[in-house]
Scaffold this active site. Structure first.
Site, PDB file in Angstrom:
ATOM      1  N   ASP A 110      30.687  48.450 -14.259  1.00  0.00           N
ATOM      2  CA  ASP A 110      29.552  48.930 -13.222  1.00  0.00           C
ATOM      3  C   ASP A 110      28.727  49.937 -13.952  1.00  0.00           C
ATOM      4  OD1 ASP A 110      28.189  49.597 -10.634  1.00  0.00           O
ATOM      5  OD2 ASP A 110      29.702  48.656  -9.810  1.00  0.00           O
ATOM      6  N   THR A 162      23.842  50.324  -7.937  1.00  0.00           N
ATOM      7  CA  THR A 162      23.989  50.372  -6.581  1.00  0.00           C
ATOM      8  C   THR A 162      25.364  50.908  -6.237  1.00  0.00           C
ATOM      9  OG1 THR A 162      24.469  48.209  -6.384  1.00  0.00           O
ATOM     10  CG2 THR A 162      22.143  48.916  -6.182  1.00  0.00           C
ATOM     11  N   TYR A 175      16.518  37.800  -5.567  1.00  0.00           N
ATOM     12  CA  TYR A 175      17.955  37.620  -5.353  1.00  0.00           C
ATOM     13  C   TYR A 175      18.066  36.319  -4.941  1.00  0.00           C
ATOM     14  CZ  TYR A 175      22.263  38.641  -2.785  1.00  0.00           C
ATOM     15  OH  TYR A 175      23.692  38.776  -2.563  1.00  0.00           O
ATOM     16  N   LYS A 178      20.280  34.002  -7.603  1.00  0.00           N
ATOM     17  CA  LYS A 178      21.542  33.439  -7.588  1.00  0.00           C
ATOM     18  C   LYS A 178      21.876  31.898  -7.805  1.00  0.00           C
ATOM     19  CE  LYS A 178      24.069  37.206  -6.253  1.00  0.00           C
ATOM     20  NZ  LYS A 178      25.404  37.502  -6.739  1.00  0.00           N
TER      21      LYS A 178
END
Length: 318
Positions: free
Chosen positions: A31, A35, A143, A147
């Site tokens: 990570d 976020t 987004y 995706k």
């Protein structure tokens, strides 16, 4: 089993890491904390089977693994509109990097996609065979479209390089460890209810969503991840119980002991009118259906945020 969880300190990722550790797997959590939150995996740091690597998924180091789970992407409108380029990189170059790692290790790969690939759907409920109705230059495109690209890249990498891979399309998920300020409707409503403020509703509040408690989501995700025979398959994961935003607001107000007043706001750009998963493919293959009802899940989530607020208040006081 050794599992690389990209985005493992995020809301869903941290629950995945915990579940894997509890069932006896070894976990490498990757990570960059754009976020994700270190607090989400704090309880796992001392565990001998847990390793945390702080790095961007685009530059993920080589990790020997049996399973690679790609959950690394901002997922709330507030976050992906704050980090649009990073979001697109995570789902494009980041997906490519993780696929390469999976290929080197001959590991199974699961790409966590989203119901947002369906856009403002013309088919209802949405099946995995539906191609979607997405605005490619709208405020959600960084987004939605990244995706969709990540899905296409996963499929082509599988075809060309033989990586065992599946795609899961995750519908609205909620529960403990959500970020109270991430702009998604459940934490936004809970924050307002706990503060005794009107709950902010965009548009007329009659748009619908289907909310899945995080424990149910993780159980379904790991069923797919643990099934190499699902190579090349795509699965919707979500709760097909469809409600309006007004109904959700009332449920949250009831659980939080709030008066339930609403603050009506202008419609959000490109906000889908309806969203509901067809989960018949998951049910037929694995016998999976969500177990946690909305009121029960909301009550648990309200309690989590209330405890967090009390802890913050105690910290400020001290």
């Amino acid at each position: 089993m050794r599992v690389l969880v990209a985005g493992g300190a995020g809301f869903i990722g941290s629950h995945v890491c915990r579940t894997l550790i509890e069932r006896g797997d070894s976990v490498v959590c990757l990570d960059n904390f754009i976020t994700g939150r270190r607090a989400n995996v704090e309880a796992l740091l001392a565990h001998p089977a847990f390793e945390l690597i702080e790095a961007d998924v685009v530059e993920a180091p080589r990790v020997a693994a049996d399973l690679v789970l790609h959950l690394a992407s901002p997922a709330s409108p507030v976050h992906y509109q704050q980090f649009p380029i990073e979001t697109m990189q995570a789902n494009s170059a980041g997906t490519h990097r993780l696929l390469a790692i999976a290929g080197e290790s001959r590991a199974r790969f699961v790409f966590a996609s989203t119901s947002e690939v369906y856009g403002d759907p013309l088919e209802h409920p949405q099946r995995e065979t539906y191609w979607g109705n997405v605005n490619p230059i709208g405020v959600r495109a960084c987004y939605d479209e990244s995706k969709r690209f990540g899905e296409a890249l996963t499929v082509e990498y599988r075809r060309r390089h033989g990586v065992n891979a599946s795609i899961v399309r995750i519908f609205n998920t909620y529960g403990p460890r959500m970020n109270i300020n991430d702009g998604r409707v459940v934490p936004a409503f809970i924050a307002a209810a706990l503060a005794g403020k009107p709950l902010p509703v965009f548009g007329d509040g009659m748009q619908t969503r289907s909310f899945c408690y995080v424990d149910d989501l993780v159980a379904a995700l790991l069923l797919v991840a643990g099934d190499p025979s699902a190579d090349g398959e795509v699965f919707n994961i979500g709760n097909p119980h469809e409600i309006t935003m007004r109904e959700l607001a009332q449920t949250i107000a009831d659980c939080a002991g709030s008066h339930g007043a609403l603050e009506m706001l202008p419609p959000a750009p490109d906000d889908p009118a309806r969203r509901k998963p067809d989960i018949s493919r998951m049910t037929a293959r694995y016998g999976w259906t969500p177990r946690v009802g909305l009121r029960d899940g909301i009550a648990r989530t309200v309690a989590y945020f209330a405890d967090e607020a009390a802890a913050r208040a105690a910290g400020v006081a001290s």
